[in-house]
Scaffold this motif. Structure first.
Motif, PDB file in Angstrom:
ATOM      1  N   ARG A   1      -7.047  -8.988  -1.238  1.00 56.18           N
ATOM      2  CA  ARG A   1      -6.046  -7.996  -1.649  1.00 56.18           C
ATOM      3  C   ARG A   1      -6.270  -7.556  -3.085  1.00 56.18           C
ATOM      4  O   ARG A   1      -6.135  -6.387  -3.413  1.00 56.18           O
ATOM      5  N   ILE A   2      -6.625  -8.503  -3.946  1.00 53.53           N
ATOM      6  CA  ILE A   2      -6.905  -8.150  -5.347  1.00 53.53           C
ATOM      7  C   ILE A   2      -8.127  -7.233  -5.399  1.00 53.53           C
ATOM      8  O   ILE A   2      -8.129  -6.210  -6.080  1.00 53.53           O
ATOM      9  N   GLY A   3      -9.166  -7.590  -4.643  1.00 57.66           N
ATOM     10  CA  GLY A   3     -10.370  -6.762  -4.605  1.00 57.66           C
ATOM     11  C   GLY A   3     -10.082  -5.365  -4.102  1.00 57.66           C
ATOM     12  O   GLY A   3     -10.595  -4.370  -4.633  1.00 57.66           O
ATOM     13  N   LEU A   4      -9.257  -5.268  -3.056  1.00 52.83           N
ATOM     14  CA  LEU A   4      -8.872  -3.970  -2.522  1.00 52.83           C
ATOM     15  C   LEU A   4      -8.125  -3.167  -3.581  1.00 52.83           C
ATOM     16  O   LEU A   4      -8.377  -1.973  -3.772  1.00 52.83           O
ATOM     17  N   GLY A   5      -7.241  -3.814  -4.295  1.00 53.36           N
ATOM     18  CA  GLY A   5      -6.491  -3.130  -5.351  1.00 53.36           C
ATOM     19  C   GLY A   5      -7.393  -2.606  -6.454  1.00 53.36           C
ATOM     20  O   GLY A   5      -7.251  -1.474  -6.918  1.00 53.36           O
TER      21      GLY A   5
ATOM     22  N   ALA B   1     -10.588  -1.911  -6.134  1.00 48.75           N
ATOM     23  CA  ALA B   1     -11.379  -0.824  -5.554  1.00 48.75           C
ATOM     24  C   ALA B   1     -10.556   0.464  -5.495  1.00 48.75           C
ATOM     25  O   ALA B   1     -11.077   1.555  -5.779  1.00 48.75           O
ATOM     26  N   LEU B   2      -9.282   0.349  -5.143  1.00 52.19           N
ATOM     27  CA  LEU B   2      -8.431   1.542  -5.092  1.00 52.19           C
ATOM     28  C   LEU B   2      -8.209   2.127  -6.481  1.00 52.19           C
ATOM     29  O   LEU B   2      -8.213   3.347  -6.649  1.00 52.19           O
ATOM     30  N   ASP B   3      -8.018   1.266  -7.474  1.00 48.99           N
ATOM     31  CA  ASP B   3      -7.887   1.761  -8.845  1.00 48.99           C
ATOM     32  C   ASP B   3      -9.140   2.536  -9.252  1.00 48.99           C
ATOM     33  O   ASP B   3      -9.065   3.589  -9.870  1.00 48.99           O
ATOM     34  N   TYR B   4     -10.307   1.991  -8.884  1.00 50.25           N
ATOM     35  CA  TYR B   4     -11.570   2.643  -9.208  1.00 50.25           C
ATOM     36  C   TYR B   4     -11.663   3.998  -8.502  1.00 50.25           C
ATOM     37  O   TYR B   4     -12.054   4.996  -9.104  1.00 50.25           O
ATOM     38  N   LEU B   5     -11.275   4.035  -7.228  1.00 52.99           N
ATOM     39  CA  LEU B   5     -11.276   5.293  -6.473  1.00 52.99           C
ATOM     40  C   LEU B   5     -10.357   6.312  -7.128  1.00 52.99           C
ATOM     41  O   LEU B   5     -10.716   7.481  -7.287  1.00 52.99           O
ATOM     42  N   LEU B   6      -9.175   5.883  -7.523  1.00 57.62           N
ATOM     43  CA  LEU B   6      -8.225   6.809  -8.145  1.00 57.62           C
ATOM     44  C   LEU B   6      -8.741   7.295  -9.495  1.00 57.62           C
ATOM     45  O   LEU B   6      -8.525   8.454  -9.863  1.00 57.62           O
ATOM     46  N   GLU B   7      -9.427   6.417 -10.212  1.00 55.27           N
ATOM     47  CA  GLU B   7     -10.002   6.805 -11.501  1.00 55.27           C
ATOM     48  C   GLU B   7     -11.081   7.877 -11.308  1.00 55.27           C
ATOM     49  O   GLU B   7     -11.160   8.842 -12.057  1.00 55.27           O
TER      50      GLU B   7
ATOM     51  N   LEU C   1       0.559  -4.395  -2.414  1.00 59.08           N
ATOM     52  CA  LEU C   1      -0.297  -5.297  -3.159  1.00 59.08           C
ATOM     53  C   LEU C   1       0.490  -6.067  -4.206  1.00 59.08           C
ATOM     54  O   LEU C   1      -0.095  -6.810  -4.955  1.00 59.08           O
ATOM     55  N   ALA C   2       1.762  -5.874  -4.204  1.00 55.49           N
ATOM     56  CA  ALA C   2       2.576  -6.572  -5.183  1.00 55.49           C
ATOM     57  C   ALA C   2       2.472  -8.080  -5.009  1.00 55.49           C
ATOM     58  O   ALA C   2       2.524  -8.819  -5.981  1.00 55.49           O
ATOM     59  N   ALA C   3       2.292  -8.561  -3.771  1.00 54.13           N
ATOM     60  CA  ALA C   3       2.200  -9.998  -3.523  1.00 54.13           C
ATOM     61  C   ALA C   3       0.989 -10.597  -4.213  1.00 54.13           C
ATOM     62  O   ALA C   3       0.971 -11.770  -4.537  1.00 54.13           O
ATOM     63  N   ALA C   4      -0.035  -9.803  -4.461  1.00 56.38           N
ATOM     64  CA  ALA C   4      -1.233 -10.292  -5.131  1.00 56.38           C
ATOM     65  C   ALA C   4      -1.119 -10.088  -6.637  1.00 56.38           C
ATOM     66  O   ALA C   4      -2.039 -10.372  -7.370  1.00 56.38           O
ATOM     67  N   GLY C   5       0.020  -9.573  -7.099  1.00 58.09           N
ATOM     68  CA  GLY C   5       0.215  -9.342  -8.514  1.00 58.09           C
ATOM     69  C   GLY C   5      -0.517  -8.110  -9.017  1.00 58.09           C
ATOM     70  O   GLY C   5      -0.792  -7.984 -10.189  1.00 58.09           O
ATOM     71  N   HIS C   6      -0.825  -7.201  -8.120  1.00 58.86           N
ATOM     72  CA  HIS C   6      -1.579  -6.018  -8.498  1.00 58.86           C
ATOM     73  C   HIS C   6      -0.860  -4.792  -7.963  1.00 58.86           C
ATOM     74  O   HIS C   6      -0.497  -4.755  -6.800  1.00 58.86           O
ATOM     75  N   GLN C   7      -0.677  -3.816  -8.791  1.00 60.40           N
ATOM     76  CA  GLN C   7      -0.006  -2.591  -8.382  1.00 60.40           C
ATOM     77  C   GLN C   7      -0.993  -1.437  -8.389  1.00 60.40           C
ATOM     78  O   GLN C   7      -1.811  -1.328  -9.283  1.00 60.40           O
ATOM     79  N   VAL C   8      -0.925  -0.568  -7.406  1.00 56.23           N
ATOM     80  CA  VAL C   8      -1.727   0.643  -7.382  1.00 56.23           C
ATOM     81  C   VAL C   8      -1.052   1.641  -8.308  1.00 56.23           C
ATOM     82  O   VAL C   8       0.142   1.888  -8.197  1.00 56.23           O
ATOM     83  N   ARG C   9      -1.821   2.182  -9.244  1.00 55.95           N
ATOM     84  CA  ARG C   9      -1.283   3.194 -10.151  1.00 55.95           C
ATOM     85  C   ARG C   9      -1.396   4.558  -9.482  1.00 55.95           C
ATOM     86  O   ARG C   9      -2.457   4.945  -9.033  1.00 55.95           O
ATOM     87  N   VAL C  10      -0.276   5.251  -9.408  1.00 58.39           N
ATOM     88  CA  VAL C  10      -0.263   6.574  -8.800  1.00 58.39           C
ATOM     89  C   VAL C  10      -0.260   7.604  -9.915  1.00 58.39           C
ATOM     90  O   VAL C  10       0.565   7.563 -10.801  1.00 58.39           O
ATOM     91  N   GLN C  11      -1.251   8.497  -9.878  1.00 64.05           N
ATOM     92  CA  GLN C  11      -1.393   9.510 -10.908  1.00 64.05           C
ATOM     93  C   GLN C  11      -1.484  10.879 -10.262  1.00 64.05           C
ATOM     94  O   GLN C  11      -2.032  11.029  -9.184  1.00 64.05           O
ATOM     95  N   ASP C  12      -0.958  11.910 -10.936  1.00 59.95           N
ATOM     96  CA  ASP C  12      -1.129  13.276 -10.468  1.00 59.95           C
ATOM     97  C   ASP C  12      -2.591  13.637 -10.610  1.00 59.95           C
ATOM     98  O   ASP C  12      -3.305  13.022 -11.361  1.00 59.95           O
TER      99      ASP C  12
END
Length: 163
Positions: free
Chosen positions: A41-45, A47-53, A1-12
């Motif tokens: 892609r931004i929307g997916l990112g 949504a993934l941040d929300y899922l990880l949260e 997702l870097a191409a959309a300027g959005h990074q997925v945050r990976v957390q333990d």
């Protein structure tokens, strides 16, 4: 997702699983290309941040609990058959209503602002032909659904049978 300027945050504590998810998303991003659906892609990112949260395990457990509650309640309604198979069942609940075509059930539910889809033998030929199933109503439960929504769904299905 870097191409959309959005990074997925990976957390333990799910770091390894999330790294695999991030790698897969990077593959998808490459397949979409630089001129692909940036908003998607931004929307997916997001949504993934929300899922990880919320937490992957917690979200999955809630979804499966809601779907199982729906299955149990539907199975208790005479004239309704739940057709789900499998040792581990997810959030899609398939059913038939005696005397009703799946498309007609979908239409009646839509009139009550309840969204479902249908599966036809054409779209699942091997399974549905082998089990001699007609069209099926597919209710897709999501983690944000509530118990009162499950109740409303079942009441609406029951009203089809009892007119």
């Amino acid at each position: 997702l870097a191409a959309a300027g959005h990074q997925v945050r990976v957390q333990d504590p799910n770091a390894a699983a999330l790294e695999g998810l991030k790698a897969r998303l990077d593959e998808i991003s490459v397949l979409l290309g630089a001129d692909g659906n940036v908003a998607g892609r931004i929307g997916l990112g997001v949504a993934l941040d929300y899922l990880l949260e919320l937490g992957i395990e917690e979200t999955s457990a809630r979804l499966c609990t809601l779907a199982e509650n729906l299955r149990q309640k539907l199975a208790g309604i005479p004239g309704v058959t739940v057709h789900d198979l499998g040792e581990r069942q997810g959030g899609i609940v398939t059913l038939t209503v005696d005397g009703w075509d799946a498309a007609a059930v979908k239409q009646r539910l839509a009139e009550q602002q309840i969204n479902v889809s249908i599966s036809t033998p054409f779209s699942a030929r091997l399974d549905m032909d082998a089990r001699q199933l007609p069209g099926l109503v597919r209710a897709s439960v999501h983690y944000y659904n509530s118990e009162p929504e499950i109740e409303t769904f079942c009441e609406t299905i029951e009203s089809l049978i009892h007119g």
